[in-house]
Scaffold this motif. Structure first.
Motif, PDB file in Angstrom:
ATOM      1  N   ASN A 337       0.805  -1.221   0.000  1.00  0.00           N
ATOM      2  CA  ASN A 337       0.000   0.000   0.000  1.00  0.00           C
ATOM      3  C   ASN A 337       0.836   1.267   0.000  1.00  0.00           C
ATOM      4  O   ASN A 337       0.448   2.273  -0.579  1.00  0.00           O
ATOM      5  CB  ASN A 337      -0.923   0.014   1.217  1.00  0.00           C
ATOM      6  CG  ASN A 337      -2.254  -0.608   0.903  1.00  0.00           C
ATOM      7  OD1 ASN A 337      -2.606  -0.735  -0.246  1.00  0.00           O
ATOM      8  ND2 ASN A 337      -2.982  -1.000   1.921  1.00  0.00           N
ATOM      9  N   ASN A 338       1.975   1.216   0.680  1.00  0.00           N
ATOM     10  CA  ASN A 338       2.826   2.406   0.734  1.00  0.00           C
ATOM     11  C   ASN A 338       3.262   2.822  -0.649  1.00  0.00           C
ATOM     12  O   ASN A 338       3.288   3.997  -0.989  1.00  0.00           O
ATOM     13  CB  ASN A 338       4.065   2.124   1.574  1.00  0.00           C
ATOM     14  CG  ASN A 338       3.705   1.881   3.006  1.00  0.00           C
ATOM     15  OD1 ASN A 338       2.664   2.318   3.457  1.00  0.00           O
ATOM     16  ND2 ASN A 338       4.546   1.159   3.709  1.00  0.00           N
ATOM     17  N   ASP A 373      -8.092   1.318   2.293  1.00  0.00           N
ATOM     18  CA  ASP A 373      -7.253   2.228   3.071  1.00  0.00           C
ATOM     19  C   ASP A 373      -7.622   3.678   2.812  1.00  0.00           C
ATOM     20  O   ASP A 373      -7.656   4.140   1.683  1.00  0.00           O
ATOM     21  CB  ASP A 373      -5.800   1.982   2.663  1.00  0.00           C
ATOM     22  CG  ASP A 373      -4.844   2.751   3.537  1.00  0.00           C
ATOM     23  OD1 ASP A 373      -3.989   2.110   4.121  1.00  0.00           O
ATOM     24  OD2 ASP A 373      -4.965   3.982   3.631  1.00  0.00           O
TER      25      ASP A 373
ATOM     26  N   ARG B  43      -5.908   3.419  13.030  1.00  0.00           N
ATOM     27  CA  ARG B  43      -5.744   2.785  11.726  1.00  0.00           C
ATOM     28  C   ARG B  43      -5.217   1.373  11.835  1.00  0.00           C
ATOM     29  O   ARG B  43      -5.678   0.472  11.173  1.00  0.00           O
ATOM     30  CB  ARG B  43      -4.754   3.600  10.885  1.00  0.00           C
ATOM     31  CG  ARG B  43      -5.364   4.771  10.206  1.00  0.00           C
ATOM     32  CD  ARG B  43      -4.275   5.596   9.609  1.00  0.00           C
ATOM     33  NE  ARG B  43      -3.569   4.866   8.565  1.00  0.00           N
ATOM     34  CZ  ARG B  43      -3.978   4.791   7.315  1.00  0.00           C
ATOM     35  NH1 ARG B  43      -5.085   5.378   6.966  1.00  0.00           N
ATOM     36  NH2 ARG B  43      -3.293   4.131   6.419  1.00  0.00           N
ATOM     37  N   GLN B  47      -7.149  -3.710  11.151  1.00  0.00           N
ATOM     38  CA  GLN B  47      -6.905  -4.984  10.490  1.00  0.00           C
ATOM     39  C   GLN B  47      -5.965  -5.848  11.307  1.00  0.00           C
ATOM     40  O   GLN B  47      -5.111  -5.338  12.004  1.00  0.00           O
ATOM     41  CB  GLN B  47      -6.267  -4.718   9.124  1.00  0.00           C
ATOM     42  CG  GLN B  47      -7.278  -4.263   8.127  1.00  0.00           C
ATOM     43  CD  GLN B  47      -6.664  -4.113   6.757  1.00  0.00           C
ATOM     44  OE1 GLN B  47      -5.480  -4.295   6.594  1.00  0.00           O
ATOM     45  NE2 GLN B  47      -7.482  -3.800   5.803  1.00  0.00           N
ATOM     46  N   HIS B  66       3.603  -5.722  10.312  1.00  0.00           N
ATOM     47  CA  HIS B  66       3.228  -5.012   9.107  1.00  0.00           C
ATOM     48  C   HIS B  66       1.741  -5.208   8.882  1.00  0.00           C
ATOM     49  O   HIS B  66       1.257  -6.322   8.837  1.00  0.00           O
ATOM     50  CB  HIS B  66       4.012  -5.568   7.942  1.00  0.00           C
ATOM     51  CG  HIS B  66       3.716  -4.852   6.686  1.00  0.00           C
ATOM     52  ND1 HIS B  66       4.308  -3.674   6.372  1.00  0.00           N
ATOM     53  CD2 HIS B  66       2.874  -5.131   5.691  1.00  0.00           C
ATOM     54  CE1 HIS B  66       3.843  -3.260   5.220  1.00  0.00           C
ATOM     55  NE2 HIS B  66       2.972  -4.121   4.782  1.00  0.00           N
ATOM     56  N   GLY B  68      -1.873  -4.232   6.708  1.00  0.00           N
ATOM     57  CA  GLY B  68      -2.250  -3.941   5.330  1.00  0.00           C
ATOM     58  C   GLY B  68      -2.409  -2.467   5.015  1.00  0.00           C
ATOM     59  O   GLY B  68      -2.274  -2.042   3.888  1.00  0.00           O
ATOM     60  N   GLN B  69      -2.650  -1.656   6.052  1.00  0.00           N
ATOM     61  CA  GLN B  69      -2.859  -0.236   5.826  1.00  0.00           C
ATOM     62  C   GLN B  69      -1.570   0.426   5.373  1.00  0.00           C
ATOM     63  O   GLN B  69      -0.491  -0.037   5.681  1.00  0.00           O
ATOM     64  CB  GLN B  69      -3.287   0.405   7.145  1.00  0.00           C
ATOM     65  CG  GLN B  69      -4.546  -0.174   7.697  1.00  0.00           C
ATOM     66  CD  GLN B  69      -5.761   0.529   7.186  1.00  0.00           C
ATOM     67  OE1 GLN B  69      -5.814   1.735   7.190  1.00  0.00           O
ATOM     68  NE2 GLN B  69      -6.719  -0.215   6.733  1.00  0.00           N
ATOM     69  N   CYS B  70      -1.694   1.506   4.679  1.00  0.00           N
ATOM     70  CA  CYS B  70      -0.466   2.165   4.267  1.00  0.00           C
ATOM     71  C   CYS B  70       0.041   3.044   5.400  1.00  0.00           C
ATOM     72  O   CYS B  70      -0.704   3.462   6.266  1.00  0.00           O
ATOM     73  CB  CYS B  70      -0.654   2.904   2.942  1.00  0.00           C
ATOM     74  SG  CYS B  70      -0.872   4.642   3.017  1.00  0.00           S
ATOM     75  N   SER B  71       1.345   3.259   5.408  1.00  0.00           N
ATOM     76  CA  SER B  71       1.967   3.859   6.589  1.00  0.00           C
ATOM     77  C   SER B  71       1.995   5.371   6.558  1.00  0.00           C
ATOM     78  O   SER B  71       2.758   5.969   7.266  1.00  0.00           O
ATOM     79  CB  SER B  71       3.391   3.366   6.739  1.00  0.00           C
ATOM     80  OG  SER B  71       3.514   2.070   6.306  1.00  0.00           O
ATOM     81  N   PHE B  72       1.213   5.964   5.699  1.00  0.00           N
ATOM     82  CA  PHE B  72       1.237   7.418   5.627  1.00  0.00           C
ATOM     83  C   PHE B  72      -0.132   7.976   5.948  1.00  0.00           C
ATOM     84  O   PHE B  72      -1.136   7.511   5.447  1.00  0.00           O
ATOM     85  CB  PHE B  72       1.647   7.880   4.236  1.00  0.00           C
ATOM     86  CG  PHE B  72       2.825   7.129   3.688  1.00  0.00           C
ATOM     87  CD1 PHE B  72       4.007   7.086   4.395  1.00  0.00           C
ATOM     88  CD2 PHE B  72       2.724   6.446   2.502  1.00  0.00           C
ATOM     89  CE1 PHE B  72       5.087   6.382   3.911  1.00  0.00           C
ATOM     90  CE2 PHE B  72       3.811   5.738   2.003  1.00  0.00           C
ATOM     91  CZ  PHE B  72       4.986   5.707   2.713  1.00  0.00           C
ATOM     92  N   LEU B 104      10.480   6.041   5.768  1.00  0.00           N
ATOM     93  CA  LEU B 104      10.160   4.708   6.273  1.00  0.00           C
ATOM     94  C   LEU B 104      11.450   3.927   6.484  1.00  0.00           C
ATOM     95  O   LEU B 104      11.641   3.239   7.490  1.00  0.00           O
ATOM     96  CB  LEU B 104       9.275   4.007   5.251  1.00  0.00           C
ATOM     97  CG  LEU B 104       8.262   3.009   5.758  1.00  0.00           C
ATOM     98  CD1 LEU B 104       7.334   3.659   6.737  1.00  0.00           C
ATOM     99  CD2 LEU B 104       7.471   2.445   4.593  1.00  0.00           C
ATOM    100  N   GLU B 105      12.327   4.063   5.530  1.00  0.00           N
ATOM    101  CA  GLU B 105      13.617   3.380   5.612  1.00  0.00           C
ATOM    102  C   GLU B 105      14.456   3.986   6.734  1.00  0.00           C
ATOM    103  O   GLU B 105      15.164   3.273   7.451  1.00  0.00           O
ATOM    104  CB  GLU B 105      14.331   3.558   4.261  1.00  0.00           C
ATOM    105  CG  GLU B 105      15.307   2.503   3.888  1.00  0.00           C
ATOM    106  CD  GLU B 105      14.794   1.098   4.067  1.00  0.00           C
ATOM    107  OE1 GLU B 105      13.811   0.759   3.408  1.00  0.00           O
ATOM    108  OE2 GLU B 105      15.386   0.342   4.856  1.00  0.00           O
TER     109      GLU B 105
END
Lengths: 681, 165
Positions: A337-338, A373, B43, B47, B66, B68-72, B104-105
Motif C-alpha cells: 500500500n505504501n 485504506d 488505523r 486490520q 506489518h 495492510g494499511q499504508c503507513s502514511f 520509512l527506511e
C-alpha cells in the motif's frame, strides 16, 4: 522516578509525582550539587516530554555546558536543545531583569558557544574537542536565532573546512539553519558549499548536498553557480554511488546509502528545473537509475520514486518521461500500500505534465478509489478528479456513483462532493446531469451540501422539456429512499411545482416506463414528508409550501390539503405554525387569487444563481417592503401581511434555525416576487 | 523542509520520546501528539497484523508488525510516516516535499542503530536511557535533515561517553 511515573494509574497521580520530583530537583539546583546535576537534567527531560513546564532547568543546562567533562557537556547541550527554544529565549530577553536571571540567557548562551569555539581553536585540537565542537554546532543548528546566526556565521564558515569530517557535516547543516534565518548570508557560503560536494565521506556529502539544495532555493546566484560548476560533478557522484561495490556500513537492502541517492536526485532536480543544459547533462544517469535500481525493497523503491520525481520536473525528455510513467504504473499495481500511495501522489503531479500518459492507468486508479485504506482512497479520488474531462466523464461518473453505493460512511462526504462537482462541471447534457444528480441524491442525499441541491433545483426549473421526466423520476426515487433529506427536499419542491404534470403524464420521454400517479398518490408523498419525524424544519416547511401549491393544481383535493395544513397551526415551531395559519387563510378565504398566487415558478435564472453562489453578485431578491406598498387596493389589508410573509419567508422576525435551507426558499420565492405583484396590478 | 518531528509512542498512546525541529508550545505539542496518536493507532487496529520477518534481523524486536494499511497519514499540514515495532510506534512528521519511502527506511535505520547499541532494544531501554536515545537521534537528524546514515559513525560518540563515565 520513571518507575514511579510509570506506576501511576491516573493523570492526577502522575501530576503529583511530577510535582514532587520538580520540587526535589529545584532543591538540588539550589544546593548546587555537582554530582546530581546531569541526572536531574535527564529527569527534567523526561518531565518535559510528558508535557510539564521545565523552564527552571534552563540555567542548569548552561552550568552543565560550562563544566569540563564531556558527558556533562553532552547532556547539557541536549537539555538545552530540548528545554530551550527560540521563543523562550526571546521571552527571556524581555524578562531578563528578573532576579533569577541576572544575565540574559541569550547572551550567556551565545557566549558559551563562542567561548567553546575559541578555546577549541586556540588549544590544539585534540580528540575530545572535536566532539565538543560538534555538539556546539549541533545545538546551534537546532535552535539558533537570527541574531546568533549573524554573530556566528564566520565561525561556522570556517568550520566547513575543519579537519574532522564529523565537524564538517554538522557545520553544513548548521549553515542551512543560518541561511534560513538570514538569507542575506547565503552568498558567503556558496564556495565552501560547492567544496563539500567533492567530499568522499558520505555524511559530509549528504549534508553538503542538502546545503546546496537549500542555498539554491534561497539564492538565485547560488543556483546559477551550482548549475555551471557542479552539475557534472554531481552526476559523477551519483554514478559512482550507483556503481559502487557492496559496502556493509551504508548498505540498506542491497543498495548503498539510499539516503544519499535521494538527496543527490533532489539536488539534481533543483538544478535541472528550467535549465535545458543541466537537464541534458543528467539524462543518462537518470535513465540509468530508473532502469537499474531494484524494486523489490523499500529502499530501491524510494530511490525510484525520487528519480521519477526528478525526471518529471527537469526539462522535457520524452523517452525518460515514458520510462517514469511506466515505473509509476508498476508502482500502482504493487501489492504494498505504501508504494501505491506514493505512486498516486506522484501521478497527481504528473497529470499537469502529461495527462495522456496518466489516463492509461485510469482503470487501476479507479480500483484504488475502492481500496480499504483511507489514505489511498483520498489520494486516488483526488487523482481521478483531476483526470476527468469531457470525453470520459460519463464512464468515470458511473464508476464513482456505483462505488458510492457500497462505500464507507466516512468516505462518502468526500466522494459525494467530488462527484457533484465533476457532474456540474462536465455534464454534456441536462438530462444526464439530472439523472446523475438524482442518483447521488438518492444514494447519499445526506452528504450533499446545500448549494448542490439548490443548483439541482435551478437546473430542473430551466429544463422545461424535462419537467415531466424529472418529477416522475423523483417520485419514483422517493418511494425507495425516504431517508435522504436533500432528495426529499428536491422531490417535494418538484412535486409542488409540477404536480399536474406528474399526474397527467405530460412530456413523456421514450425511455421512460409508464407510471400512473393519482392526485392522492402525489399528496400522500408530500403529506408523509411533512408528518415524518425525521424531516427537519426546512423540509417540512418546503412540504407545506408544496401542499399549498398542490391545492390549486388539484382543486378536488383542497379540503384534504387544508386538513393537513391546519394540523400545524399549533405547532411549536414558529415557522411551521405561521405558515400553517397563513396558508389556511389563503385556501379558505382567497380562492379568487389563489391560483395566481401559487402559479408555477418562473424559470430561475441560472447565471444569477451561480453568480450569487460565488458571491460575486449581490442578492437580487426585492426588499420585503417593496411589494406590500405596491399592492393594489383590491386586496384587503389582512391578506397583505400573510402574503408578504409567504413570499418573503426570511423576513427578520421569522426564526430561521436552518438558515441555509431558508436561504434557498428566499431565493426561490424571492425571485418570484416581482412577477406575482405584477399580476396583481 | 524535511523532518518536522520524531515521536516514539507505545501502544497505550504514551509518548516515550519526542523531538521537534520547529517551535511548538508545550500545549500545542500535547494536542498534536494526542491527535496523531489517535489517528495512527486507530488505523492499525482496523486490520489483523500480518507478521513479516525481516530477513536480516531475526530476533523478536525487529519483527515488523506489518499491517495492510499504508503507513502514511495526512494530518494538518504534515504527512506522518509511521511504523510499528512490537509495542512501540515510531512516528515521523515530514512536510510535503519529503520522500515518504525514504523516511520509512530511515525509521528502520534508527531502530537498527538503537538495536546495535542496546542489544535487543525495547521500550524500557528507551525510557530509562532517554538521553542516549536522544543522542543517537541527534547524530542522525539535525534541524530536520539527515546527517549521518552509517551506524558506526552514529554510535562512536555515544560509546565514547560510555567509556569515560
Amino acid at each position: 522516578m520513571i518507575r514511579a511515573i510509570r506506576a501511576c494509574k491516573t493523570a492526577a497521580e502522575e501530576r503529583t509525582v511530577v510535582r514532587k520530583e520538580c520540587a526535589a530537583i529545584r532543591d538540588t539546583i539550589n544546593e548546587n550539587d555537582q554530582d546530581y546535576r546531569h541526572r536531574n537534567l535527564a529527569k527534567l527531560m523526561f518531565i518535559h516530554m510528558l508535557g510539564y513546564p521545565t523552564h527552571f532547568g534552563q540555567m542548569e543546562c548552561l552550568k552543565l555546558i560550562a563544566s569540563p567533562g564531556f558527558p556533562e557537556k553532552r547532556i547539557g547541550y541536549l537539555g538545552l536543545m530540548l528545554l530551550l527554544d527560540e521563543r523562550q529565549e526571546v521571552l527571556m530577553l524581555v524578562t531578563n531583569s528578573l532576579k533569577q536571571y541576572p544575565v540574559s540567557i541569550r547572551n550567556s548562551f551565545c557566549f558559551c558557544i563562542l567561548a567553546f569555539f575559541y578555546s577549541d581553536f586556540q588549544t590544539n585540537l585534540n580528540h575530545t574537542n572535536q566532539y565538543i565542537v560538534g555538539l556546539a554546532l549541533c545545538a546551534l543548528g537546532n535552535i539558533c536565532s537570527a541574531e546568533m546566526a549573524r554573530d556566528l556565521a564566520p565561525e561556522v564558515e570556517r568550520l566547513l573546512q575543519f579537519r574532522d569530517p564529523n565537524v564538517r557535516k554538522k557545520a553544513a547543516l548548521c549553515t542551512i539553519r543560518i541561511i534560513k534565518k538570514v538569507p542575506d548570508l547565503a552568498e558567503n557560503f556558496i564556495n565552501s558549499a560547492a567544496g563539500l560536494l567533492r567530499e568522499k565521506h558520505h555524511g559530509v556529502l549528504i549534508t553538503g548536498v542538502q546545503l546546496c539544495t537549500e542555498l539554491s532555493k534561497v539564492c538565485g546566484e547560488a543556483l546559477e553557480y551550482f548549475r555551471m560548476k557542479c552539475t557534472e560533478g554531481l552526476v559523477r557522484n551519483l554514478k559512482d554511488l550507483v556503481n559502487s561495490p557492496y559496502s556493509p556500513e551504508y548498505d540498506v537492502g542491497g543498495i548503498t546509502d539510499p539516503f544519499l541517492h535521494i538527496r543527490l536526485l533532489k539536488l539534481l532536480r533543483v538544478l535541472g528545473e528550467g535549465d535545458a543544459d543541466a537537464s541534458d547533462c543528467m539524462n543518462d544517469i537518470l535513465a540509468q537509475v530508473a532502469t537499474k535500481t531494484e524494486s523489490n525493497k523499500v529502499a530501491g523503491n524510494a530511490i525510484l520514486y525520487e528519480c521519477v520525481q526528478t525526471i518529471m520536473s527537469v526539462e522535457d525528455n520524452g523517452g525518460l518521461r515514458v520510462l517514469a510513467i511506466n515505473i509509476l504504473g508498476r508502482f500502482l499495481s504493487n501489492r504494498d500500500n505504501n508504494i501505491r500511495y506514493v505512486a498516486l501522489n506522484m501521478l497527481i503531479k504528473a497529470v499537469a505534465a502529461d495527462a495522456q500518459a496518466v489516463q492509461r492507468h485510469r482503470a487501476t486508479i479507479l480500483e484504488c478509489v475502492k481500496d480499504s485504506d483511507a489514505s489511498i482512497q483520498k489520494r486516488a479520488l483526488e487523482l481521478v478528479y483531476s483526470l476527468v474531462n469531457e470525453s470520459n466523464v460519463k464512464s468515470l461518473t458511473k464508476e464513482l456513483i456505483d462505488y458510492l453505493e457500497v462505500s464507507d460512511q466516512d468516505f462518502r462526504g468526500d466522494l459525494t462532493s467530488k462527484i457533484c462537482s465533476i457532474v456540474a462541471k462536465f455534464a454534456p447534457e441536462k438530462i444526464w446531469y439530472i439523472d446523475q444528480m438524482l442518483k447521488v441524491l438518492s444514494e447519499a442525499g445526506n452528504f450533499v451540501k446545500d448549494e448542490v441541491w439548490h443548483s439541482v433545483i435551478v437546473v430542473i426549473s430551466n429544463a422545461s422539456d424535462l419537467h415531466g421526466y424529472t418529477v416522475r423520476a423523483l417520485y419514483r426515487a422517493l418511494q425507495t429512499s425516504v431517508e435522504q433529506e436533500s432528495l426529499v427536499r428536491v422531490a417535494v419542491w418538484c412535486i409542488g411545482e409540477y404536480g399536474d404534470i406528474l399526474v397527467k403524464n405530460v412530456g413523456m420521454l421514450d425511455l421512460e416506463d409508464p407510471i400512473t400517479v393519482t392526485e392522492s398518490d402525489a399528496l400522500d408523498v408530500v403529506e408523509m414528508t411533512v408528518k415524518r419525524h425525521a424531516s427537519d424544519l426546512t423540509t417540512k416547511a418546503m412540504a407545506l409550501v408544496a401542499l399549498l401549491k398542490l391545492c390549486s393544481r388539484f382543486p378536488s383535493c383542497s379540503e384534504r390539503i387544508r386538513n393537513v395544513i391546519i394540523q400545524y397551526k399549533g405547532n411549536l415551531l414558529l415557522e411551521l405554525q405561521q405558515r400553517s395559519i397563513e396558508f389556511n387563510r389563503i385556501i379558505a378565504n382567497y380562492q379568487n387569487i389563489r391560483s395566481i398566487l401559487v402559479e408555477r415558478m418562473p424559470v430561475l435564472d441560472e447565471a444569477n444563481f451561480v453568480g450569487r453562489r460565488d458571491g460575486s453578485l449581490p442578492g437580487t431578491a426585492s426588499t420585503p417592503t417593496g411589494p406590500s406598498v405596491n399592492l393594489p387596493n383590491g386586496v384587503t389589508k389582512t391578506s397583505v401581511a400573510p402574503l408578504v410573509d409567504l413570499l418573503d419567508l426570511n423576513s427578520d422576525e421569522a426564526p430561521a434555525p436552518s438558515s441555509s435551507g431558508g436561504d434557498l426558499l428566499q431565493d426561490l420565492l424571492g425571485v418570484d416576487l416581482p412577477s406575482t405583484s405584477e399580476q396583481f396590478g | 523542509m524535511g523532518i518536522r518531528f520524531v515521536l516514539m509512542v507505545n501502544k497505550q498512546g504514551q509518548t516515550r520520546l519526542a523531538q521537534y525541529y520547529e517551535y511548538l508550545t508545550i500545549e500545542e505539542r500535547r494536542a498534536l501528539e494526542g491527535e496523531i496518536v489517535r489517528k495512527c493507532l486507530a488505523r492499525t487496529e482496523q486490520q489483523p497484523f500480518l507478521i513479516v520477518v525481516d530477513k536480516i534481523d531475526l530476533h523478536m524486536w525487529l519483527i515488523l508488525f506489518h499491517c495492510g494499511q499504508c503507513s502514511f497519514v495526512e494530518h494538518r499540514n504534515y504527512k506522518i510516516v509511521y511504523r510499528r515495532y512490537a509495542s512501540l510506534f515510531f512516528l515521523v512528521g515530514v512536510d510535503d516535499g519529503e520522500n515518504e519511502l525514504a523516511i520509512l527506511e530511515f525509521i528502520h535505520l534508527l531502530v537498527e542503530t538503537m538495536d546495535r547499541h542496546f542489544g535487543n532494544v525495547c521500550e524500557l531501554d528507551i525510557m530509562f536511557h532517554l538521553e542516549k536515545a536522544h543522542f543517537m537521534l541527534e547524530e542522525m537528524v539535525m534541524n530536520g535533515c539527515i546527517v549521518e546514515t552509517s551506524k558506526s559513525n552514529i554510535l562512536t560518540p555515544i560509546q565514547l561517553i560510555d567509556k569515560t563515565s
